[in-house]
Design a protein around this motif. Structure first.
Motif, PDB file in Angstrom:
ATOM      1  N   ILE A 129       0.840  -1.205   0.000  1.00 43.47           N
ATOM      2  CA  ILE A 129       0.000   0.000   0.000  1.00 43.47           C
ATOM      3  C   ILE A 129       0.872   1.251   0.000  1.00 43.47           C
ATOM      4  CG2 ILE A 129      -1.658   1.309   1.360  1.00 43.47           C
ATOM      5  CD1 ILE A 129      -2.859  -1.317   2.292  1.00 43.47           C
ATOM      6  N   ALA A 130       1.904   1.258   0.839  1.00 41.87           N
ATOM      7  CA  ALA A 130       2.792   2.417   0.886  1.00 41.87           C
ATOM      8  C   ALA A 130       3.562   2.578  -0.418  1.00 41.87           C
ATOM      9  CB  ALA A 130       3.760   2.270   2.059  1.00 41.87           C
ATOM     10  N   GLU A 131       3.932   1.469  -1.046  1.00 37.90           N
ATOM     11  CA  GLU A 131       4.688   1.555  -2.293  1.00 37.90           C
ATOM     12  C   GLU A 131       3.823   2.099  -3.418  1.00 37.90           C
ATOM     13  OE1 GLU A 131       7.469  -1.380  -5.097  1.00 37.90           O
ATOM     14  OE2 GLU A 131       6.466  -2.133  -3.295  1.00 37.90           O
ATOM     15  N   VAL A 132       2.557   1.668  -3.489  1.00 39.74           N
ATOM     16  CA  VAL A 132       1.663   2.167  -4.529  1.00 39.74           C
ATOM     17  C   VAL A 132       1.334   3.638  -4.299  1.00 39.74           C
ATOM     18  CG1 VAL A 132      -0.653   1.923  -5.508  1.00 39.74           C
ATOM     19  CG2 VAL A 132       0.716  -0.105  -5.027  1.00 39.74           C
ATOM     20  N   ALA A 133       1.201   4.023  -3.024  1.00 39.69           N
ATOM     21  CA  ALA A 133       0.877   5.413  -2.699  1.00 39.69           C
ATOM     22  C   ALA A 133       2.057   6.348  -2.883  1.00 39.69           C
ATOM     23  CB  ALA A 133       0.350   5.513  -1.269  1.00 39.69           C
ATOM     24  N   GLY A 134       3.255   5.822  -3.088  1.00 34.48           N
ATOM     25  CA  GLY A 134       4.421   6.653  -3.301  1.00 34.48           C
ATOM     26  C   GLY A 134       5.171   7.033  -2.043  1.00 34.48           C
ATOM     27  N   VAL A 135       4.880   6.387  -0.930  1.00 35.26           N
ATOM     28  CA  VAL A 135       5.595   6.649   0.320  1.00 35.26           C
ATOM     29  C   VAL A 135       6.815   5.740   0.336  1.00 35.26           C
ATOM     30  CG1 VAL A 135       5.367   6.899   2.816  1.00 35.26           C
ATOM     31  CG2 VAL A 135       3.351   7.125   1.361  1.00 35.26           C
ATOM     32  N   GLU A 136       7.877   6.132  -0.355  1.00 34.02           N
ATOM     33  CA  GLU A 136       9.033   5.275  -0.542  1.00 34.02           C
ATOM     34  C   GLU A 136       9.792   5.038   0.762  1.00 34.02           C
ATOM     35  OE1 GLU A 136       9.586   3.718  -3.191  1.00 34.02           O
ATOM     36  OE2 GLU A 136       8.134   4.722  -4.499  1.00 34.02           O
ATOM     37  N   GLY A 137       9.870   6.049   1.618  1.00 34.27           N
ATOM     38  CA  GLY A 137      10.613   5.878   2.871  1.00 34.27           C
ATOM     39  C   GLY A 137      10.003   4.809   3.751  1.00 34.27           C
ATOM     40  N   LEU A 138       8.685   4.871   3.939  1.00 34.80           N
ATOM     41  CA  LEU A 138       8.008   3.868   4.761  1.00 34.80           C
ATOM     42  C   LEU A 138       8.095   2.495   4.123  1.00 34.80           C
ATOM     43  CD1 LEU A 138       6.237   3.216   7.217  1.00 34.80           C
ATOM     44  CD2 LEU A 138       4.241   3.836   5.833  1.00 34.80           C
ATOM     45  N   ALA A 139       7.936   2.419   2.796  1.00 39.25           N
ATOM     46  CA  ALA A 139       7.988   1.124   2.108  1.00 39.25           C
ATOM     47  C   ALA A 139       9.371   0.493   2.213  1.00 39.25           C
ATOM     48  CB  ALA A 139       7.588   1.290   0.644  1.00 39.25           C
ATOM     49  N   SER A 140      10.421   1.304   2.113  1.00 34.14           N
ATOM     50  CA  SER A 140      11.775   0.753   2.204  1.00 34.14           C
ATOM     51  C   SER A 140      12.090   0.257   3.610  1.00 34.14           C
ATOM     52  CB  SER A 140      12.792   1.808   1.779  1.00 34.14           C
ATOM     53  OG  SER A 140      12.734   2.930   2.648  1.00 34.14           O
ATOM     54  N   ARG A 141      11.621   0.975   4.636  1.00 33.72           N
ATOM     55  CA  ARG A 141      11.877   0.516   6.011  1.00 33.72           C
ATOM     56  C   ARG A 141      11.160  -0.794   6.305  1.00 33.72           C
ATOM     57  NH1 ARG A 141      11.283   6.126   7.116  1.00 33.72           N
ATOM     58  NH2 ARG A 141       9.130   5.776   7.797  1.00 33.72           N
ATOM     59  N   VAL A 142       9.937  -0.911   5.828  1.00 31.54           N
ATOM     60  CA  VAL A 142       9.202  -2.168   6.028  1.00 31.54           C
ATOM     61  C   VAL A 142       9.841  -3.294   5.219  1.00 31.54           C
ATOM     62  CG1 VAL A 142       6.967  -3.296   5.761  1.00 31.54           C
ATOM     63  CG2 VAL A 142       7.068  -0.937   6.548  1.00 31.54           C
ATOM     64  N   ALA A 143      10.336  -2.977   4.028  1.00 29.54           N
ATOM     65  CA  ALA A 143      10.994  -4.003   3.208  1.00 29.54           C
ATOM     66  C   ALA A 143      12.263  -4.522   3.875  1.00 29.54           C
ATOM     67  CB  ALA A 143      11.305  -3.444   1.820  1.00 29.54           C
ATOM     68  N   ASP A 144      12.976  -3.640   4.580  1.00 31.28           N
ATOM     69  CA  ASP A 144      14.177  -4.090   5.294  1.00 31.28           C
ATOM     70  C   ASP A 144      13.819  -5.075   6.403  1.00 31.28           C
ATOM     71  OD1 ASP A 144      15.665  -2.478   3.662  1.00 31.28           O
ATOM     72  OD2 ASP A 144      15.737  -0.796   5.068  1.00 31.28           O
ATOM     73  N   VAL A 145      12.682  -4.860   7.054  1.00 32.54           N
ATOM     74  CA  VAL A 145      12.244  -5.790   8.109  1.00 32.54           C
ATOM     75  C   VAL A 145      11.836  -7.125   7.505  1.00 32.54           C
ATOM     76  CG1 VAL A 145      10.556  -6.170   9.942  1.00 32.54           C
ATOM     77  CG2 VAL A 145      11.547  -3.898   9.613  1.00 32.54           C
ATOM     78  N   LEU A 146      11.109  -7.079   6.385  1.00 30.98           N
ATOM     79  CA  LEU A 146      10.640  -8.320   5.764  1.00 30.98           C
ATOM     80  C   LEU A 146      11.774  -9.118   5.136  1.00 30.98           C
ATOM     81  CD1 LEU A 146       7.390  -7.019   4.031  1.00 30.98           C
ATOM     82  CD2 LEU A 146       7.579  -8.252   6.183  1.00 30.98           C
TER      83      LEU A 146
END
Length: 340
Positions: A129-146
């Motif tokens: 959801i964050a990646e589609v919405a363009g919130v790259e910072g939040l998406a990258s931090r969550v991707a690091d956890v996953l």
């Protein structure tokens, strides 16, 4: 005697003992052991017996809470159903139960493994959801956890079952591989070069050298044995192990199986086929060559791919010979016993 002994024991029990005095000189060589205070456990889940597992669960739940709060602040949650369905699906490969057990260094039951997967899937949903919405910072931090819980061979695992793109060489030839039963075929396909009879003839010095040999008038057609001149060739020239198709496969059914992709695609006479086949019998070899030709045609002419796919020519035939059974002549054939 017994009465005197009882009186002595009663006196001993009722006697009040005084503290004995020990001289300081006698305590010089005495080692006094002091109890060290217990350390505070590093994890609040220390006494659960599975501190590593519950620490990971708490960390994922905390990450979910922060991510959910951030998305709600950005007014990205809750989403309508039609918006949620339009989000692209996730491509993740989580660690197996054994892999998570080794990472946590603790036995992991099926219910606890499913609990971890549920948290990971929900967190991955927020990431998309964050990646589609363009919130790259939040998406990258969550991707690091996953990324901690994903397999190392993720790309190879996701690539399984996908057909690799067919590559063409500098002469425009395609190389494909087909398999059927115990047979494997390597197929090269190249488009027939049409010559214009009205073209002006050039001198030998100015004429460029062709990278491929030209067709000779004695090339055997795909379905017949009689040589035809180049102007009368009506089918693709197929050479199998440097032998013409009609000579390599004496049975008409095998020859028809080989040229079937060309007929369905409507490209009979448009490509020259050269194949090398090994293993198996005539049925397996003809099926392997047919699969290789179908892949080559789909690469040369992408418009015919739906036709070939609908005819089930772009996937390997999974049927195999059934193994022989004990007490049987073959897989199911029984012996014939003659009564005497």
């Amino acid at each position: 005697m017994n009465v005197a002994k009882r009186m002595v024991n009663a006196a001993v029990r009722s006697r009040s003992y005084a503290t004995m005095y020990v001289p300081p000189a006698s305590l010089e060589n005495v080692v006094v052991r002091r109890q060290t205070p217990k350390r505070t456990p590093e994890s609040p889940n220390f006494y659960t017996g599975r501190a590593a597992y519950f620490d990971q669960v708490n960390a994922l739940e905390l990450a979910l809470q922060h991510t959910r709060s951030a998305l709600q602040t950005l007014q990205l949650l809750p989403l309508p159903s039609f918006v949620r369905e339009s989000i692209p699906p996730g491509h993740h490969v989580w660690l197996t139960k054994l892999g998570l057990t080794e990472m946590l260094n603790a036995p992991l039951t099926t219910s606890r493994y499913r609990r971890l997967l549920g948290l990971l899937n929900q967190l991955d949903n927020y990431r998309r959801i964050a990646e589609v919405a363009g919130v790259e910072g939040l998406a990258s931090r969550v991707a690091d956890v996953l990324e901690i819980f994903e397999r190392e061979n993720k790309e190879a695992f996701l690539a399984r079952g996908k057909r690799k793109p067919v590559e063409f060489d500098e002469y425009g030839r395609s190389y494909t591989v087909g398999r059927r039963k115990e047979s494997a075929a390597r197929v090269w396909a190249i488009a027939v070069q049409k010559q214009t009879p009205d073209a002006p003839s050039a001198s030998t010095e100015d004429q460029p050298l062709d990278p491929l040999p030209q067709l000779t008038p004695t090339i055997t057609s795909a379905m017949g044995d009689s040589p035809l001149p180049p102007t009368e060739i009506t089918s693709t020239n197929v050479l199998i192990n440097n032998i013409p198709l009609s000579q390599f496969f004496p049975l008409p059914a095998d020859r028809e199986r080989v040229v079937r992709p060309l007929k369905i695609a409507g490209l009979v006479g448009a490509y020259n086929i050269f194949a090398l086949v090994r293993g198996g019998g005539t049925t397996g070899q003809s099926g392997a060559i047919s699969l290789g030709i179908a892949k080559a045609l789909a690469a040369h002419v992408p418009d015919v791919e739906p036709l070939l796919r609908r005819a089930k020519l772009l996937r390997r035939d999974p049927r195999m010979a059934e193994r022989k059974k004990t007490g049987r002549a073959k897989a199911r054939k029984a012996y014939t016993w003659v009564k005497r």
